[in-house]
Motif scaffolding. Structure first.
Motif, PDB file in Angstrom:
ATOM      1  N   TRP A   1      26.322  13.214 -26.090  1.00  0.00           N
ATOM      2  CA  TRP A   1      27.265  14.328 -26.095  1.00  0.00           C
ATOM      3  C   TRP A   1      27.397  14.933 -24.700  1.00  0.00           C
ATOM      4  O   TRP A   1      28.477  15.395 -24.310  1.00  0.00           O
ATOM      5  CB  TRP A   1      26.844  15.386 -27.102  1.00  0.00           C
ATOM      6  CG  TRP A   1      27.313  15.076 -28.491  1.00  0.00           C
ATOM      7  CD1 TRP A   1      26.564  14.680 -29.559  1.00  0.00           C
ATOM      8  CD2 TRP A   1      28.672  15.121 -28.957  1.00  0.00           C
ATOM      9  NE1 TRP A   1      27.355  14.480 -30.652  1.00  0.00           N
ATOM     10  CE2 TRP A   1      28.665  14.744 -30.327  1.00  0.00           C
ATOM     11  CE3 TRP A   1      29.883  15.447 -28.370  1.00  0.00           C
ATOM     12  CZ2 TRP A   1      29.819  14.686 -31.086  1.00  0.00           C
ATOM     13  CZ3 TRP A   1      31.038  15.393 -29.122  1.00  0.00           C
ATOM     14  CH2 TRP A   1      31.009  15.012 -30.467  1.00  0.00           C
TER      15      TRP A   1
ATOM     16  N   ILE B   1      30.797  18.139 -33.374  1.00  0.00           N
ATOM     17  CA  ILE B   1      29.929  19.042 -32.615  1.00  0.00           C
ATOM     18  C   ILE B   1      30.584  20.408 -32.480  1.00  0.00           C
ATOM     19  O   ILE B   1      31.821  20.523 -32.456  1.00  0.00           O
ATOM     20  CB  ILE B   1      29.659  18.465 -31.198  1.00  0.00           C
ATOM     21  CG1 ILE B   1      28.402  19.087 -30.555  1.00  0.00           C
ATOM     22  CG2 ILE B   1      30.861  18.641 -30.291  1.00  0.00           C
ATOM     23  CD1 ILE B   1      27.120  18.458 -30.985  1.00  0.00           C
TER      24      ILE B   1
ATOM     25  N   ASP C   1      29.750  12.797 -22.953  1.00  0.00           N
ATOM     26  CA  ASP C   1      31.090  13.009 -23.474  1.00  0.00           C
ATOM     27  C   ASP C   1      31.685  14.297 -22.920  1.00  0.00           C
ATOM     28  O   ASP C   1      32.866  14.340 -22.542  1.00  0.00           O
ATOM     29  CB  ASP C   1      31.042  13.057 -25.002  1.00  0.00           C
ATOM     30  CG  ASP C   1      32.409  12.898 -25.640  1.00  0.00           C
ATOM     31  OD1 ASP C   1      32.933  11.770 -25.631  1.00  0.00           O
ATOM     32  OD2 ASP C   1      32.960  13.909 -26.121  1.00  0.00           O
TER      33      ASP C   1
ATOM     34  N   LEU D   1      32.563  11.810 -31.186  1.00  0.00           N
ATOM     35  CA  LEU D   1      32.387  11.282 -29.838  1.00  0.00           C
ATOM     36  C   LEU D   1      33.540  10.346 -29.475  1.00  0.00           C
ATOM     37  O   LEU D   1      34.150   9.724 -30.343  1.00  0.00           O
ATOM     38  CB  LEU D   1      31.073  10.512 -29.746  1.00  0.00           C
ATOM     39  CG  LEU D   1      29.769  11.303 -29.630  1.00  0.00           C
ATOM     40  CD1 LEU D   1      28.583  10.401 -29.960  1.00  0.00           C
ATOM     41  CD2 LEU D   1      29.617  11.902 -28.234  1.00  0.00           C
TER      42      LEU D   1
END
Length: 479
Positions: A281, A232, A284, A337
């Motif tokens: 996400w 990401i 996370d 992740l």
């Protein structure tokens, strides 16, 4: 062996006057900046050996001053007489772009003018549109250029489909971003952009001096080695204008998904539901904030990389870039992740509203002002990082290494070298876009002097101020 031949050829050209039509000796260095010296300032080029067994170093001798470079650290050594020219010709013949939505197909030509590492392009198909947020509203427009396939444009950059042309409209030095990138590179911050000065025309109209650089993104010339199917790239930005985004639960930070495109991941069968993936996400990311507030069992530096956090904030503090205060254009990335990887702040980006430029315009940026002030959402977030004893200990060491270890002086030398290279183009740029001090006898030289003076004052302030100049007063660690 080629680099030795090239370096020797450059020295020979200088000695025999072949440089009569060239103005600069330019060295492109590995994993660092390019340096440039006016030929008129060079007395001679000599070679020396650190170990006494053949040539190992190139010495540029200028009066009482000499600069030495390891030949192993030189990618290209060449004589050049100007910066590259990029001619953009669109099929519709527009005078300028109006937005960052509509693409304008056309042809692009790049004339290298002997600039080391630059790739010549001759009428290659491309597309053009605007880029940026507030900068797109300025008279001198920033551009994004896109090719049909990954294309090489300079040896310092990876092949990519997309590049950015930064206008630097409010920057009378035309190098504030370039200097920030150089500071970041000196600190070994990953994915730091490169900066190539170019002259741009659009459909025959001179647009001025621009900075060619990578477009920030995953699997591009920027953050190039993170798998889009796993990793990401977040952008914390109050514009909050990406398709996939969330507000963090504790600090209410505006977190945008810069890359990858979750809709494309769904189309490719990598994920089944973009919204569910976004929630994963978000959860996370919340591990950062929970660790900052000492909630749960995780230490902050098990979730967030300490070294990149320290160096990232060092760049913003030294340049007085308050984007992190809002926050705007504040990037962090992660490879996957879960607990097996950490978040890292970088790449650094957007330094036109920094240094001498403040809320009151050019000349109002304070070298002795605290970086975080006011009510920006970034204040509370970064205050709880800066207040930590382990951060402060790491920052003190990093700052001492940078300021007293010679890197700061290298940045000042880089400013001298780079400003000498772009000075003729900067003067021409002033004819199109006059600077705020256009009444000066030599506005560009004055602006460069102001930039260096500001940085020297800022460095002294960081060395003596409360909390290294991040925040005024006493900070209490969260707990």
């Amino acid at each position: 062996m080629n680099k030795y031949i090239i370096a020797l050829a450059a020295a020979t050209s200088l000695c025999f006057g072949a440089s009569a039509q060239s103005t600069h000796l330019r060295l492109d260095l590995k994993n660092s900046h390019a340096v440039s010296y006016p030929i008129s300032d060079i007395d001679s080029i000599t070679y020396s050996s650190a170990k006494g067994n053949g040539m190992s170093h190139l010495n540029v001798n200028m009066g009482k001053k000499a600069e030495q470079y390891s030949l192993d650290n030189i990618n290209v050594c060449a004589l050049t007489n100007d910066i590259p020219v990029i001619d953009l010709v669109t099929d519709d013949g527009i005078y300028d772009v109006a937005d960052k939505v509509n693409w304008h197909p056309g042809k692009i030509t790049v004339t290298t003018n002997g600039y080391p590492g630059m790739e010549a392009l001759d009428g290659m198909a491309f597309q053009l549109r605007g880029r940026g947020n507030s900068t797109l509203g300025y008279p001198k427009k920033p551009y994004r250029i896109k090719f049909d396939k990954k294309t090489a444009i300079h040896s310092s950059m990876l092949k990519a489909k997309n590049y950015a042309l930064i206008a630097n409209y409010i920057d009378p030095t035309n190098m504030r971003n370039t200097v920030a990138f150089e500071i970041a590179r000196s600190l070994d911050l990953p994915y730091t952009n490169h900066s190539i000065p170019v002259w741009v025309t659009l459909n025959g109209n001179d647009k001025g001096l621009y900075m060619l650089t990578e477009k920030i993104g995953l699997n591009s010339g920027s953050v190039y080695d993170i798998d889009e199917e796993k990793g990401i790239l977040f952008e914390m930005d109050t514009y909050f204008d990406e398709d996939y985004k969330f507000r963090s639960e504790i600090y209410n930070m505006p977190v945008n998904v810069k890359d990858p495109d979750f809709a494309e991941l769904q189309e490719d069968g990598v994920i089944s539901d973009p919204d569910e993936y976004l929630n994963l996400w978000k959860e996370d990311f919340s591990r950062i904030e929970n660790a900052m507030k000492l909630k749960g069992d995780e230490d902050l530096w098990d979730v967030l990389d300490l070294n990149t956090t320290v160096n990232f904030l060092l760049v913003y503090n030294l340049t007085g870039n308050c984007e992190v205060h809002h926050p705007k254009s504040t990037y962090l990335h992660k490879t996957e992740l879960g607990s097996s990887a950490k978040y890292s702040f970088c790449p650094v980006w957007d330094f036109d509203w920094a240094y001498t430029y403040g809320d009151g315009g050019e000349g109002s940026g304070s070298s002795t002002g605290y970086l975080f002030k006011g009510t920006g959402l970034g204040n509370n977030f970064f205050r709880d990082i800066v207040a930590r004893d382990d951060f402060r200990e790491a920052f003190a060491k990093a700052w001492d290494d940078f300021y007293k270890g010679g890197k700061f002086n290298e940045i000042l030398s880089f400013i001298d070298s780079y400003s000498s290279l772009i000075a003729p183009a900067a003067a021409d740029n002033y004819d199109i876009w006059p600077p705020f001090n256009s009444g000066s006898d030599d506005p560009f030289a004055d602006n460069i002097s102001s930039l260096k003076k500001w940085l020297q004052e800022r460095a002294e302030f960081i060395s003596t101020a409360d909390n290294f100049g991040f925040f005024a007063g006493t900070l209490t660690p969260p707990g």
